[in-house]
Structure formats: structure tokens, C-alpha cells
Design a protein around this motif. Sequence first.
Motif, PDB file in Angstrom:
ATOM      1  N   VAL A 215      41.971  24.214  -2.512  1.00 55.37           N
ATOM      2  CA  VAL A 215      42.898  24.814  -3.470  1.00 55.37           C
ATOM      3  C   VAL A 215      42.342  26.155  -3.944  1.00 55.37           C
ATOM      4  O   VAL A 215      41.219  26.224  -4.451  1.00 55.37           O
ATOM      5  CB  VAL A 215      43.138  23.896  -4.686  1.00 55.37           C
ATOM      6  CG1 VAL A 215      43.997  24.608  -5.733  1.00 55.37           C
ATOM      7  CG2 VAL A 215      43.809  22.601  -4.254  1.00 55.37           C
ATOM      8  N   GLU A 217      42.215  28.153  -6.652  1.00 58.07           N
ATOM      9  CA  GLU A 217      42.498  27.956  -8.080  1.00 58.07           C
ATOM     10  C   GLU A 217      42.939  29.234  -8.769  1.00 58.07           C
ATOM     11  O   GLU A 217      43.586  29.196  -9.821  1.00 58.07           O
ATOM     12  CB  GLU A 217      41.261  27.376  -8.776  1.00 58.07           C
ATOM     13  CG  GLU A 217      40.862  26.000  -8.239  1.00 58.07           C
ATOM     14  CD  GLU A 217      39.583  25.488  -8.855  1.00 58.07           C
ATOM     15  OE1 GLU A 217      39.355  25.745 -10.062  1.00 58.07           O
ATOM     16  OE2 GLU A 217      38.801  24.819  -8.149  1.00 58.07           O
ATOM     17  N   CYS A 220      46.650  29.210  -8.349  1.00 55.02           N
ATOM     18  CA  CYS A 220      47.343  28.044  -8.889  1.00 55.02           C
ATOM     19  C   CYS A 220      47.977  28.367 -10.248  1.00 55.02           C
ATOM     20  O   CYS A 220      47.381  29.049 -11.080  1.00 55.02           O
ATOM     21  CB  CYS A 220      46.368  26.877  -9.028  1.00 55.02           C
ATOM     22  SG  CYS A 220      47.072  25.395  -9.773  1.00 55.02           S
ATOM     23  N   CYS A 226      51.018  18.859  -6.939  1.00 52.70           N
ATOM     24  CA  CYS A 226      50.102  18.234  -5.978  1.00 52.70           C
ATOM     25  C   CYS A 226      49.444  17.002  -6.579  1.00 52.70           C
ATOM     26  O   CYS A 226      49.307  15.965  -5.915  1.00 52.70           O
ATOM     27  CB  CYS A 226      49.056  19.244  -5.519  1.00 52.70           C
ATOM     28  SG  CYS A 226      48.045  19.941  -6.848  1.00 52.70           S
ATOM     29  N   ARG A 241      44.234  24.205 -13.923  1.00 49.62           N
ATOM     30  CA  ARG A 241      44.563  24.443 -12.527  1.00 49.62           C
ATOM     31  C   ARG A 241      44.141  23.245 -11.677  1.00 49.62           C
ATOM     32  O   ARG A 241      43.285  22.449 -12.073  1.00 49.62           O
ATOM     33  CB  ARG A 241      43.876  25.712 -12.028  1.00 49.62           C
ATOM     34  CG  ARG A 241      44.263  26.962 -12.817  1.00 49.62           C
ATOM     35  CD  ARG A 241      43.456  28.172 -12.367  1.00 49.62           C
ATOM     36  NE  ARG A 241      43.686  29.323 -13.228  1.00 49.62           N
ATOM     37  CZ  ARG A 241      44.538  30.307 -12.958  1.00 49.62           C
ATOM     38  NH1 ARG A 241      45.257  30.255 -11.864  1.00 49.62           N
ATOM     39  NH2 ARG A 241      44.678  31.313 -13.788  1.00 49.62           N
ATOM     40  N   CYS A 262      53.942  22.938  -3.042  1.00 53.44           N
ATOM     41  CA  CYS A 262      53.302  23.898  -3.947  1.00 53.44           C
ATOM     42  C   CYS A 262      54.165  25.154  -4.039  1.00 53.44           C
ATOM     43  O   CYS A 262      54.467  25.788  -3.023  1.00 53.44           O
ATOM     44  CB  CYS A 262      51.906  24.255  -3.445  1.00 53.44           C
ATOM     45  SG  CYS A 262      51.084  25.521  -4.437  1.00 53.44           S
ATOM     46  N   CYS A 266      49.159  27.741  -2.830  1.00 56.40           N
ATOM     47  CA  CYS A 266      47.738  27.901  -3.142  1.00 56.40           C
ATOM     48  C   CYS A 266      46.864  26.813  -2.504  1.00 56.40           C
ATOM     49  O   CYS A 266      45.651  26.796  -2.708  1.00 56.40           O
ATOM     50  CB  CYS A 266      47.511  27.920  -4.654  1.00 56.40           C
ATOM     51  SG  CYS A 266      47.806  26.338  -5.473  1.00 56.40           S
TER      52      CYS A 266
END
Length: 320
Positions: A215, A217, A220, A226, A241, A262, A266
Motif C-alpha cells: 500500500v 500510504e 491512500c 480494502c 491510512r 480502491c 494506492c
Amino acid sequence: LTSCVEEVDRWWRVMAVVPLSLRVASGASTSTSLDWPRHLAARRTAARSRRALRARTRADAGAGTDDVLAHIVRTIRSAKAAGSDPDFFELLGVQVGTDPEDIKKSYRERARVCHPDVAGSEGHEACVVLNEAYATLMDDELREAYQVERTFGSLGFQGSGDALRDLYDILGDTDIGRALRRTPYTGEPLSKVVGRDHFACKIETDEQAAKAVFVDELSCVGCERCFRSNPAVFRMEGTGRARVFGQWLTDEESIQIAIDTCPVDCIHWVPKEQLAPLEYVMQHVLRDRAVFGKSPGDVFAKTATFIAAIQKATETENNL
């Protein structure tokens, strides 16, 4: 009636100052004398409970002792089979940055467990390496050199201690350099990884085993989609995040659904060998940017810089 009340009150005042032995001898009825058999029984029960607890504690300690010795010997032999040195921090049961007094305490506890008089030949094998680990981590210069070597050795940089310290000069006062001084890089992923033979691992093919989920972040937005669709793999951090908690704890289809839903793209599949540096850079180099209101950065570009610094240091050492 008043005189009777006064007489009873006077009697209790007198009995309050009479010694217990005289009250019992005189046949006086007191709560203390009547409750004494119950007090004695309670004390005996408590004593038996304490003895049983001590016995269980000794048994547990013995079992824990065997586990500690087995773990130390297994760590030493696994490293030897792989042609490398065991992790001194792991052997002593401490973390990087642990206070020397705590290192000393942990060493003494493990030395007692591994003493040859207690553990035989396996204890001798363990004590030799434990003593080396203790001597290294208790000396400031040796510990610093070991931490630097431990930081970069996993990336294939096998230079001398002085050459490894030169890598800090290459990095200078950069965010990567400061992160490495703060938290050494171990080369291991920061998300949970279980072996393919573990019941929780959902890897089915070699192609799946060659990749991992990551990920970004910094990109995000904290939508939690998710996490809600796949809480075994994704978690929400204190920054608001998402982050990968564990690799392949659900099947590929479930992970792909989280990726596809998503809203800012991300979540990424990345080569397995890139997971550790990506997670290190994300959580330690760019950690101050992983909060809302901070200007975002490019974790992939920063990770490329991180790996390039290691490669440059390796080339410099090889040209000496």
C-alpha cells in the motif's frame, strides 16, 4: 431500661481492654475466639495454594528454559547452514537500541539456561556464540560496526566495518541517512509473512509466491474499503491510512477485489524482493509525510534512491 443499657455499655468498655487470653479463659464469647478455627483453615488453604503455585511456576520455568535453549541452538545452526552469522540481537532476545543493562540481564538469564553443566554439549555450542554476541553488543564501537553491517549485509554489501560506515557519508544528512541511523534496515518485510507450509498461507502457485501486495500510504485517502473487504490482509493505521498487515492471508481473488475497489489506486502488486525496501522506506524514511496535510512523496522513487545508495557503496568497496 436506661440503667440496663448503661450496664451493657459499661461491660463492653471493660471487655475492650481485657487481653484476648483472659477473655478466652473466662469463657467470654468473642468473634475472634469463635472464628479462630475458620482463620486457621483459611491460612492452611492459602499455604497449600501458594505451594501449588510455586510448583507450577517451577514447571513452567523448566518448559520455558527448554524452549529458550532450543531456539538459540536452532538460530545458530540455521545461520551456519546458510553460510551466515546468527543475529546477535535475536540470540540475546533484545532489540536494536536496547539499554546495555537490559542486554546484560538478558545475557545472564540465557547463559544460565545454556550452561554446559545444565544443557550439555548443546549448551556449550550455544554459550560460545552467546559470549561472542554479548561481547559485541556491550562494546560501543563493536556494536555500532555490527549494526551497520547488519543493516546492509542483507542487501549483499559485504564491505568492512569502516567501509560500511562510509555509506552514511554517501547518504549524508538525507532523510534516508537519518532513517538508517534511527532504525537499521534488516532486509526483512515489515508486514507479516508466513511460510507456504503454514495453514494460514493461501499461496497456490510459484507465480503468486513471487509477488507481494503493498500500500502506497502517501496516496491512500483512508476510505477503509480494502480493510472492510479484506481485514485479514489490510489494517488501518493511526495515521488514518491503510497498510498491509499480512501477506497472502487470503486468496488472490480476495486481495484483487481490494485492489480493484480502491478509489485512488494506492494498492499494488510488487515483486517479492522489493517488498522489504518499499516497506522500510514507507514506514521509516517517509513516515513523517504519511499524515494528512503533508505534501505527498513518491515512495517508489525514494526506494529506488535507497537501493541505488546501497549499490553505489558496494561498487565503491569493490573498486578499492
